[in-house]
Every structure is written in structure tokens, then in C-alpha cells.
Design a protein around this motif. Sequence first.
Motif, PDB file in Angstrom:
ATOM      1  N   LYS A 339     -19.252  51.537  70.432  1.00  0.00           N
ATOM      2  CA  LYS A 339     -18.095  52.337  70.025  1.00  0.00           C
ATOM      3  C   LYS A 339     -18.481  53.290  68.907  1.00  0.00           C
ATOM      4  O   LYS A 339     -19.278  52.955  68.041  1.00  0.00           O
ATOM      5  CB  LYS A 339     -16.957  51.428  69.547  1.00  0.00           C
ATOM      6  CG  LYS A 339     -16.350  50.590  70.652  1.00  0.00           C
ATOM      7  CD  LYS A 339     -15.282  49.652  70.109  1.00  0.00           C
ATOM      8  CE  LYS A 339     -14.738  48.768  71.219  1.00  0.00           C
ATOM      9  NZ  LYS A 339     -13.767  47.779  70.711  1.00  0.00           N
ATOM     10  N   VAL A 340     -17.909  54.474  68.959  1.00  0.00           N
ATOM     11  CA  VAL A 340     -18.135  55.456  67.908  1.00  0.00           C
ATOM     12  C   VAL A 340     -17.367  55.018  66.675  1.00  0.00           C
ATOM     13  O   VAL A 340     -16.178  54.697  66.751  1.00  0.00           O
ATOM     14  CB  VAL A 340     -17.671  56.857  68.359  1.00  0.00           C
ATOM     15  CG1 VAL A 340     -17.907  57.882  67.261  1.00  0.00           C
ATOM     16  CG2 VAL A 340     -18.387  57.258  69.643  1.00  0.00           C
ATOM     17  N   ALA A 341     -18.037  54.988  65.534  1.00  0.00           N
ATOM     18  CA  ALA A 341     -17.413  54.465  64.318  1.00  0.00           C
ATOM     19  C   ALA A 341     -16.673  55.536  63.527  1.00  0.00           C
ATOM     20  O   ALA A 341     -15.630  55.272  62.935  1.00  0.00           O
ATOM     21  CB  ALA A 341     -18.485  53.819  63.430  1.00  0.00           C
ATOM     22  N   VAL A 342     -17.234  56.752  63.498  1.00  0.00           N
ATOM     23  CA  VAL A 342     -16.619  57.848  62.736  1.00  0.00           C
ATOM     24  C   VAL A 342     -16.723  59.137  63.552  1.00  0.00           C
ATOM     25  O   VAL A 342     -17.511  59.227  64.489  1.00  0.00           O
ATOM     26  CB  VAL A 342     -17.314  58.048  61.370  1.00  0.00           C
ATOM     27  CG1 VAL A 342     -17.023  56.899  60.427  1.00  0.00           C
ATOM     28  CG2 VAL A 342     -18.821  58.222  61.541  1.00  0.00           C
ATOM     29  N   ASP A 343     -15.921  60.122  63.199  1.00  0.00           N
ATOM     30  CA  ASP A 343     -15.951  61.396  63.926  1.00  0.00           C
ATOM     31  C   ASP A 343     -17.252  62.144  63.647  1.00  0.00           C
ATOM     32  O   ASP A 343     -17.815  62.062  62.549  1.00  0.00           O
ATOM     33  CB  ASP A 343     -14.780  62.274  63.501  1.00  0.00           C
ATOM     34  CG  ASP A 343     -13.437  61.693  63.911  1.00  0.00           C
ATOM     35  OD1 ASP A 343     -13.433  60.582  64.479  1.00  0.00           O
ATOM     36  OD2 ASP A 343     -12.410  62.325  63.653  1.00  0.00           O
ATOM     37  N   GLY A 344     -17.723  62.902  64.636  1.00  0.00           N
ATOM     38  CA  GLY A 344     -18.950  63.663  64.434  1.00  0.00           C
ATOM     39  C   GLY A 344     -19.192  64.672  65.538  1.00  0.00           C
ATOM     40  O   GLY A 344     -18.379  64.847  66.451  1.00  0.00           O
ATOM     41  N   LYS A 345     -20.350  65.342  65.450  1.00  0.00           N
ATOM     42  CA  LYS A 345     -20.745  66.356  66.435  1.00  0.00           C
ATOM     43  C   LYS A 345     -22.135  65.992  66.958  1.00  0.00           C
ATOM     44  O   LYS A 345     -23.059  65.733  66.172  1.00  0.00           O
ATOM     45  CB  LYS A 345     -20.750  67.744  65.800  1.00  0.00           C
ATOM     46  CG  LYS A 345     -21.116  68.870  66.762  1.00  0.00           C
ATOM     47  CD  LYS A 345     -20.955  70.240  66.113  1.00  0.00           C
ATOM     48  CE  LYS A 345     -19.487  70.586  65.934  1.00  0.00           C
ATOM     49  NZ  LYS A 345     -19.289  71.998  65.484  1.00  0.00           N
ATOM     50  N   ILE A 346     -22.273  65.955  68.287  1.00  0.00           N
ATOM     51  CA  ILE A 346     -23.523  65.511  68.908  1.00  0.00           C
ATOM     52  C   ILE A 346     -24.667  66.473  68.564  1.00  0.00           C
ATOM     53  O   ILE A 346     -24.533  67.694  68.708  1.00  0.00           O
ATOM     54  CB  ILE A 346     -23.363  65.398  70.429  1.00  0.00           C
ATOM     55  CG1 ILE A 346     -22.356  64.293  70.763  1.00  0.00           C
ATOM     56  CG2 ILE A 346     -24.703  65.105  71.100  1.00  0.00           C
ATOM     57  CD1 ILE A 346     -22.094  64.131  72.255  1.00  0.00           C
ATOM     58  N   SER A 395     -11.358  59.546  59.409  1.00  0.00           N
ATOM     59  CA  SER A 395     -11.655  59.699  60.824  1.00  0.00           C
ATOM     60  C   SER A 395     -10.390  59.557  61.661  1.00  0.00           C
ATOM     61  O   SER A 395      -9.356  59.064  61.207  1.00  0.00           O
ATOM     62  CB  SER A 395     -12.695  58.666  61.264  1.00  0.00           C
ATOM     63  OG  SER A 395     -12.161  57.359  61.138  1.00  0.00           O
ATOM     64  N   THR A 396     -10.494  59.992  62.906  1.00  0.00           N
ATOM     65  CA  THR A 396      -9.326  60.024  63.797  1.00  0.00           C
ATOM     66  C   THR A 396      -8.667  58.656  63.937  1.00  0.00           C
ATOM     67  O   THR A 396      -7.459  58.508  63.773  1.00  0.00           O
ATOM     68  CB  THR A 396      -9.756  60.527  65.192  1.00  0.00           C
ATOM     69  OG1 THR A 396     -10.317  61.831  65.058  1.00  0.00           O
ATOM     70  CG2 THR A 396      -8.563  60.570  66.130  1.00  0.00           C
TER      71      THR A 396
END
Length: 810
Positions: A339-346, A395-396
Motif C-alpha cells: 500500500k502507498v503510505a503517502v502521496d507522491g509522484k512516480i 496526505s490524501t
Amino acid sequence: MPKVECNHCHLSFDDEIMIKENDLRFCCNGCQNVHHILKSDGLESFYEKLGNKKIAPPLEISNNDLDKFDSQNFLDNYTTFTKDGFLQIDLILEGIHCAACVWLNEKVLYDTKGVFEANINFTTNKAKIIFNPEVIKLSQIILKIRSIGYNAYAYDSSIADIEANKAKQDYFIRMMVAVVCTMNIMMLSVAKYTGFFTGMSNEVKQMIHFAEFILTTPVLFFSGWVFYKGAYFGLKNKIVSMDLAVSTGATLTYTYSMAVLFHITRGESYFDSVAMIITFVLVGKYLEVIGKKSAVDTLDKIKSTIPLEATVIKNGEKKVLALNSVKVGDIIEIKTGEKVAVDGKITFGSASFDESSLTGESLPVYKKEGDNVYSGTINLDSLVHFEVTKDFKNSTFSSIVTLLEDSLNSKPKIQSLANKISRKFSATILTIAFITFLVWYFLGLDLGFYFDGINQFERSFMVAVSVIIIACPCALALATPMASLVGISQLAKKSLLFKEAKFIETIANATTVIFDKTGTLTKGELSIVNATYFDKNEKNLSLLFSLVDSSNHPISQSIKKYLQENITYQKLFLENIKNIEAKGLSASFEDLEILGGNIELLKEFGIEFEFTTNNSLYIFAINKKVVAIFELEDDIKDDAKELIDYLKKEQVEVIMLTGDNKYVASKVANNLKIEKFYSSQTPTSKANYIKELKNSGKIVVMVGDGVNDSVALASSDVSIAMGNSADVSLSVSDIVLLNSKLKALKDAFVISKKTYKHIKQNLIFSLVYNAVTIPLAMLGYVIPLFAALSMSLSSLIVILNSLRIKKGLK
């Protein structure tokens, strides 16, 4: 050795260990120091409020840990900024014993320079403190609290959940003790009432009375302790609550039965009624807790999916860090299934992501380099790296949980009326019960069917007790919050985030809904249907790409995507980029003036240009010369027609406001059968139009996305933003459609109207119930046992009616 009372905590100690100071005696240095602090701050009235109550001596706490409260990591984790730019923190105060302790801490904090607000909940010991970090440090606030003998630590929701579970378990144990004892009392009552008709010796009858007394005592004083506690705290805060009514009725009946048992007066004992009163009401309250638990299960499920740590890549090494330690700019590795833990950009790799926890959409979403990923989503098939763009707190997923928690704690406007009624309800009932007793006793009334064969005092007494017990302020108090909780949980399941529960009422009563067009009624995925170039060289195309790349507007993004797929370009650094409301962008590069937008933008800069089309238009010009024209078409969302038809059926006026030209606007309006629409609207004109509607008495809901809608959203009674909206739109909106589907917006209206309908049903039932049953009790047609059962059933009906909101929702 004689015992001497400490002048601060009022506890008694041996005289020889006391610290003597003139005529004062203190048990320890802590009490002596606190006494001097209160005296020097002019807070000696604390002792008047304390009275003869005893408190624990001041806590002996080391102040070696104060530095941690000022660390940036601690402040980031536990504090938030208010609208005014001050810091807010929730603290749990240790050592609070009574209302005097609350008064003292609030008084000390309010008198502390730099502290603007200090509110302490007596029941939970939770303090909300707002302070100016430029004037006072958090460590100084903690030290101030400790200086008067208390301690404080940051509120942690996980700790609060543990305490809540303990309280629930305690409630269950008390209820089971009551149920077991009451079942045995009922068996004894069968024998007693059988003997009443068939004949029973006084010795046997006395034994049954005594056995009922033994079984009733733990029911009243152990199981019923929650009512005594609630009544005590209510009276301390000058509130006459339902707990006072229950405890008063049960105690009076118990006392009268004791008098009969020990031959102080003649008559029948009612220990069985006491036990059943406590048991029925306790079961009703426990069912209330269970009902609330089911209503917030959605929130628990959301919270349980938040990851606790992330793999961070630093200097080529991988480290697993707690989320609180992850910072913006860090590179995170996400493997398949994680699972993604925090918002980000690939930044590396590509993969499909399951975003159903956010949007409800079951289909995976493909993401590549440059695309955004959101916390709480799941990587389905490939390893990727991404750069953190928002820390965990912002984060979201974390924001959604926080907003949901806030919405569950908020109250619709209609609840204020119910609260005002229920606040005075118990006091009124106790007064009516006392008057009923006087009338029955002094007028010698004998109207009731159930009270034949007993003396006048006993008859009057039992009628008064029945009045106290049958009245149900709890059903009235539950009417709004229970339905609101169920409604909010159902809305969350539909990917609808209501920031406050009060918007349920506003949505239910809305008269007008205003829609933006692009990205709201249409998909916002514009496709280029025609591209015309007048001067197609690499520099011009690079300038065009750089300009659209600087904007988040759907038209700019669509052209950017088209250019990436069809031309060769290089990204240039533009200067003086300005957004021209509802028209486009202007910028400069070296000595060139660059424009990109609609015909109105060209007119503003003195460029004469005519072009007729039924599609959206984007014109690119350099130094007042048109270089390229793009015609774009945006498909209407599949569920837009269904939503518009539903709103019309509900007699809600539908209006469309758009910045697009009249040809594009009329095309969408005609397809959706929207009679009233306005084109070429600026953000200011949209906001002014909404204000006019509100001034005419309309309740206005605005639905939009993008920066240009933020002013209009802020001007409406309820603002709704699509989940893919710009951050500024999300921040000013009251409701967020996480999946950006208009079907969810229809659900918002359906569930809100249904919830509001059930709130009104609950309130009407509660008022009718009390209006009918109280007079019956006053006339003597209800015994205390039936009164308790009736009251519990009324609360249960309110709970079950609230849970009916779920029925029929898909």
C-alpha cells in the motif's frame, strides 16, 4: 500520632511529617509550591470551589522531557494550524478530579500570555489548546500545567480507542450483572405475586423481600452506577439529565422498598421494579452504543488500511521508517501488493494501482513516470519509486480520516432545537412528578387500575415514580445524532466525504444546484478534433508546450497530452506567467509576449480575430500573431443526465455556469435539458450570481472543480468538489466526491434527504411518545416496571428507525 489535614489537597497525614508554614500545613513540597502559585496568581478561590473535597497531592514529574514538546517532529505530529495561523493541540490532562480542577487549569492557561483558547472536557480530561508559538512554546504550557500539580501529554486517537473499548467492556459487564440478578428476581416475583392471590405467610413473604433486596442492591449500585455518575457530572455542570431522572426514580423506589422490608412503613416492596428499571434502561443504552459502533464501522475500516511505515531510499540504501519520519522529497519504494503510505509522484517504473479505497472504483488505474499516486492505494503488479509530495499528516488518506472524524462529531442545525428541548426536559419531568405526587396524595385520587389495594402514600409515590421513569429525553437526544451517524457512514461508503454532518440538512433542503461544465458535467478529458498551425516551427511548438504545461486547466492538459504524442519539443523556462480569469494565460520568454486561451483573451490584448465553432477553442499567439488554433470536444459524463433528471423530479432548480463560449455551453445544456445556463462566466461573476440567489432566499449548492471555481464554491451554502479538483477547490468545499462520478452526487442527495426524513421521524416520534405516555402515567395507568420497559423501547425504536436509512441503498 495526631492526623493533620493538608491545606492544599485536604488529605490527612501525621503531624510530624507535615511542612509547617505559619498557620498552614502541607503534606509535601508540591502542595506548598502549588499553594504559593495560586496565591501569587490571585487564584485562591480554587479552594472555595474545591470545598471539602480531597484531591491527590501534586504529581511529582521530572521536567527533563520538556525539550521534546518543542521539537519539530513532535509539533508536526500533534499540532495543526488554525485559520489565524496559530497552533492547536489536543492534550490529555492527568490528575483531574473534579470541576474545580477543570476551572483551575482553564483559568491558569487563559491567564498565560500567548494562549488564546483552553477548553477542557471534564468527562474525558481532553483539553483543546490554541496558542501563538511566537509568544509561548508548547513546553512552557506543559510546564505551567505541571506547576499547579497536573500533567499533560498529547492526545493519541489509538490510545483513545483503547480507552473506549475498555469503557464498552465495563458497560457490558455491568449490564450482564443486571440481567443475571434481574432474572433471579423475576423468578422470586412469580412466587411473590402467586402468593399474593393464593395466600402466603408473612415469614415467607419477608424472606422473598430480603432475597430481592440482596439481588437488587448490586443492580442499583454497581450496574446503575453509570446513571449516578452521569447525574453527578450533570449536576456539577448545572444540567438536569436523563441519568438524574432514572437514578432518582430507582433510588426513591429502592428507599421505599427498604422501608417496607424493615417495617418502617406498611405496604409492598418494589425491588423487582428497581432492578428491571435499571436493567431495561441499561440494555437500551448498550444497544445505543452498539448502534453507534455499527454506524462508524466505515471509519474504522478506512483507518485500518493506512500503512504504518514506508521503505525510503537514501544514498542508495533502503531504510524502513515510520510514516511520521517520512518527509517531502524522500524517495519511496513500493513493491507489488504493498500500500502507498503517502502521496507522491512516480520517478521510476510503472504499475497498475487499486484506488477503490479512495474512489470506490474497482478497475485498476495505470500509472507511469510523472503520474501522481495517493496514500491508501495498492500497487498491483510492478515495483515503482516515487517522490513524496505530501507528508503523512497532509496526505490524501490521512486528510480523509481526519475530516470523517470531524464530520461524525459535528451537528446538524436541527439538533440545536432538540438539544434545547432535551436540556430542560428532565428538570420539567421531575417537577411534574413532584406535583403529581402532591395532587394524588392530598386529593386522595384513586384513578389508576394498577394501584388498587395499596395505601394513599404508596399509590401517590408509585404514580410519581412512573412519571419520572416513563419520560424519555434520551429518545429525543438520540433522534438527530443517531440518524446523522448512520447517514455519514453510508455517504462515506458511496465515496462521499462530508466535512460536517450539518450539510446533510442543507443538501436535503436545497432549492438550487449550480454546475460548472468542464470536468463536472463533462468528463474533462477533452480530445483535439482539429489542430491548425500557422507557423509550425520547433521553437513556437516548444513555447506552446511550455505554456500549457504551466496550467492545470483541462484544456491546457489536453493540449499538452496531444503535443507530447504528435510533435517534437523542448521545455523552456517562461517568465511572468499570469492566469487571466476565464480567458487563458499570458507569459513572456526573452523578448516574446505569449498568449494562450480563448477569443476573449485575444480581444483583451488588442488582437482582432474571428473564429466560429461549436467546440471549445484554444488559440496560441506570439507577439499578437496567432500561431496555432486547437478545437476541442468534451464528452458529457454518462451519469449526468440521470442526475439532472433526478434533481428536476425533486423540484430542485438546475443552473449551469461556465467560462466556455455560448456555442459549447448551449450544446451541453441542450443535451442535458438544462433550461437555464450562462456562458463566458468569470469566477467573480459566478460568485456574484450565487450571492444574488442566496439573497433572494434560495438555498444554493455549487458543484465544480478547478481553481476558477474556488470563489463560487466558497460563496454557496454548500460547495461540492470533484475528487480530481485542484487543492484550493478541495480546501473551500464542504463535500468531496472522491470518485468524481455524478452517480455519487445523486447518492448524496438521496441519502441526505433520507437521513433528514428519518431525523424528523425520530423527533416527531419522541415528542408524540412523551405527549401520550406522560399523561397516562400521571393518571396512574402505568406501573414503574412498564414505564421502564416503555422508555427503553422508545430509545430502541429511534435507533432501529435510524438504521433503516441503510435499507434500499445499493
